[in-house]
Design a protein around this motif. Structure first.
Motif, PDB file in Angstrom:
ATOM      1  N   SER A 178      72.788  -8.256  -9.527  1.00  0.00           N
ATOM      2  CA  SER A 178      73.033  -9.417 -10.743  1.00  0.00           C
ATOM      3  C   SER A 178      74.215 -10.212 -10.451  1.00  0.00           C
ATOM      4  CB  SER A 178      73.329  -8.637 -11.832  1.00  0.00           C
ATOM      5  OG  SER A 178      74.408  -7.579 -11.511  1.00  0.00           O
ATOM      6  N   VAL A 179      74.921  -9.989  -9.301  1.00  0.00           N
ATOM      7  CA  VAL A 179      76.224 -10.519  -8.930  1.00  0.00           C
ATOM      8  C   VAL A 179      76.160 -10.807  -7.526  1.00  0.00           C
ATOM      9  CG1 VAL A 179      78.721 -10.676  -8.907  1.00  0.00           C
ATOM     10  CG2 VAL A 179      77.528  -9.622 -10.821  1.00  0.00           C
ATOM     11  N   TRP A 180      76.193 -12.205  -7.045  1.00  0.00           N
ATOM     12  CA  TRP A 180      76.437 -12.538  -5.879  1.00  0.00           C
ATOM     13  C   TRP A 180      77.632 -13.094  -5.223  1.00  0.00           C
ATOM     14  CZ3 TRP A 180      72.260 -12.455  -8.709  1.00  0.00           C
ATOM     15  CH2 TRP A 180      70.955 -11.836  -8.396  1.00  0.00           C
ATOM     16  N   THR A 181      78.416 -12.881  -4.238  1.00  0.00           N
ATOM     17  CA  THR A 181      79.489 -13.502  -4.022  1.00  0.00           C
ATOM     18  C   THR A 181      79.792 -14.242  -2.454  1.00  0.00           C
ATOM     19  OG1 THR A 181      80.752 -11.761  -5.291  1.00  0.00           O
ATOM     20  CG2 THR A 181      82.145 -13.003  -3.749  1.00  0.00           C
ATOM     21  N   LYS A 182      79.781 -15.306  -2.342  1.00  0.00           N
ATOM     22  CA  LYS A 182      80.008 -16.192  -1.126  1.00  0.00           C
ATOM     23  C   LYS A 182      81.133 -15.386  -0.122  1.00  0.00           C
ATOM     24  CE  LYS A 182      78.958 -20.634   0.668  1.00  0.00           C
ATOM     25  NZ  LYS A 182      78.785 -22.036   0.405  1.00  0.00           N
ATOM     26  N   ALA A 183      80.701 -15.184   1.092  1.00  0.00           N
ATOM     27  CA  ALA A 183      81.511 -14.283   2.090  1.00  0.00           C
ATOM     28  C   ALA A 183      81.324 -14.871   3.158  1.00  0.00           C
ATOM     29  CB  ALA A 183      81.327 -12.844   1.734  1.00  0.00           C
ATOM     30  N   ILE A 184      82.206 -14.079   4.075  1.00  0.00           N
ATOM     31  CA  ILE A 184      81.956 -14.471   5.605  1.00  0.00           C
ATOM     32  C   ILE A 184      80.783 -13.623   6.410  1.00  0.00           C
ATOM     33  CG2 ILE A 184      82.968 -14.239   7.929  1.00  0.00           C
ATOM     34  CD1 ILE A 184      85.796 -14.567   6.429  1.00  0.00           C
ATOM     35  N   LEU A 185      79.852 -14.277   7.079  1.00  0.00           N
ATOM     36  CA  LEU A 185      78.728 -13.679   7.602  1.00  0.00           C
ATOM     37  C   LEU A 185      79.276 -12.537   8.414  1.00  0.00           C
ATOM     38  CD1 LEU A 185      75.467 -14.248   7.926  1.00  0.00           C
ATOM     39  CD2 LEU A 185      76.237 -14.972  10.114  1.00  0.00           C
ATOM     40  N   PRO A 186      78.597 -11.345   8.061  1.00  0.00           N
ATOM     41  CA  PRO A 186      79.101 -10.279   9.168  1.00  0.00           C
ATOM     42  C   PRO A 186      78.641 -10.411  10.387  1.00  0.00           C
ATOM     43  CG  PRO A 186      78.052  -9.120   7.124  1.00  0.00           C
ATOM     44  CD  PRO A 186      77.659 -10.927   7.190  1.00  0.00           C
TER      45      PRO A 186
END
Length: 288
Positions: free
Chosen positions: A166-174
């Motif tokens: 229900s919640v997506w957060t943009k982040a650095i690719l692992p």
């Protein structure tokens, strides 16, 4: 005397246990806060990078301008949403945004589920459909409506009852992404149902799902430093033995093709031929 000693032990042991737990919690709280701060810092770094990219595309001279003093209503802007997102369902999501279209491949590192999404963005609202593919073990599908966060920082789910996140957060690719695995569901030796894992003559692992005449897949190939050389999704229809598909790369892999079309034939229950491919798609044969 023995009775008093036993009673004393009964009181001391719980007391000692309580003290140990108290200190353990006290030690844990700073660690939790530190982890949250790292996560928040990562999110802020990603968004700052996206803002700089946006301003450079608009012609701003960032050498002499501090982006924090630029008078822009960032929340009213929807930038290109392509990139990696993590979600509160524990999943990795690799999103591609081209014009008014949104595509993704999502997967849980445990292999419990994996899905493909295709949709359309209008303003800050994304609507589309997801289909689980057999890189995971769950075989669901349904519709989703999402709301884009401030300057593309993430999404929140507006509707989609049979979808966990229900919640997506943009982040650095692992640095290490989930690798290919055996099919979580599917069949073999069935000409009428091509659901399952297929291997291409391009070395790719293709997880194909057929629902009626609807066909969806996720493909990936050749992991280097924890990331596949390429990763793509395809979606379209099957008419008797013919496959009519569109495809596009997603940012799990290192390639960034805008995709094209695929035309294929189910030649045998466990063999598909592909031809008339566009967009640089390399494979021409798939085996289940």
């Amino acid at each position: 005397m023995k009775t008093k000693t036993l009673e004393l032990k009964h009181w001391i042991l719980p007391l000692l246990l309580g003290v140990i737990l108290l200190f353990a919690n006290c030690e844990r709280e700073p660690l939790v806060e530190e982890e949250l701060n790292v996560s928040n810092t990562e999110e802020e770094d990603v968004i700052t990078k996206e803002k700089k990219k946006y301003l450079e595309e608009k012609g701003y001279d960032l050498i002499n301008i501090d982006i924090d003093i630029i008078d822009i209503d960032w929340c009213s802007i929807v930038p290109n949403l392509s990139g990696y997102y993590y979600a509160n369902d524990g999943g990795h999501y690799y999103v591609r945004h081209i014009n008014n279209k949104i595509y993704w491949f999502g997967e849980h590192p445990s292999g419990i589920w994996a899905n493909v999404f295709t949709g359309t963005i209008s303003g800050k609202t994304i609507t589309g459909d997801f289909y689980d593919v057999p890189k995971g073990r769950i075989a669901g599908s349904g519709s989703l409506t999402l709301r884009v966060g401030c300057f593309g920082s993430g999404f929140t789910k507006v509707s989609g009852n049979n979808f966990g996140g229900s919640v997506w957060t943009k982040a650095i690719l692992p640095t290490n992404l989930p690798r290919p695995r055996s099919a979580g569901f599917g069949v073999r030796n069935d000409f009428n149902d091509i659901t399952g894992k297929w291997i291409g003559n391009d070395g790719g692992h293709y997880y194909i799902r057929q629902i009626g005449n609807r066909v969806i897949w996720f493909g990936e190939h050749s992991f280097t430093s924890g990331r596949p050389a390429w990763a793509n999704i395809a979606w379209g229809s099957r008419f008797y033995s013919q496959l009519w598909l569109d495809w596009i790369d997603v940012p799990k892999g290192n390639t960034n093709s805008a995709g094209g079309i695929l035309r294929g034939f189910v030649e045998e229950p466990n063999y598909i031929s592909l031809g008339h491919n566009t967009g640089g798609f390399g494979g021409s044969k798939l085996w289940r």
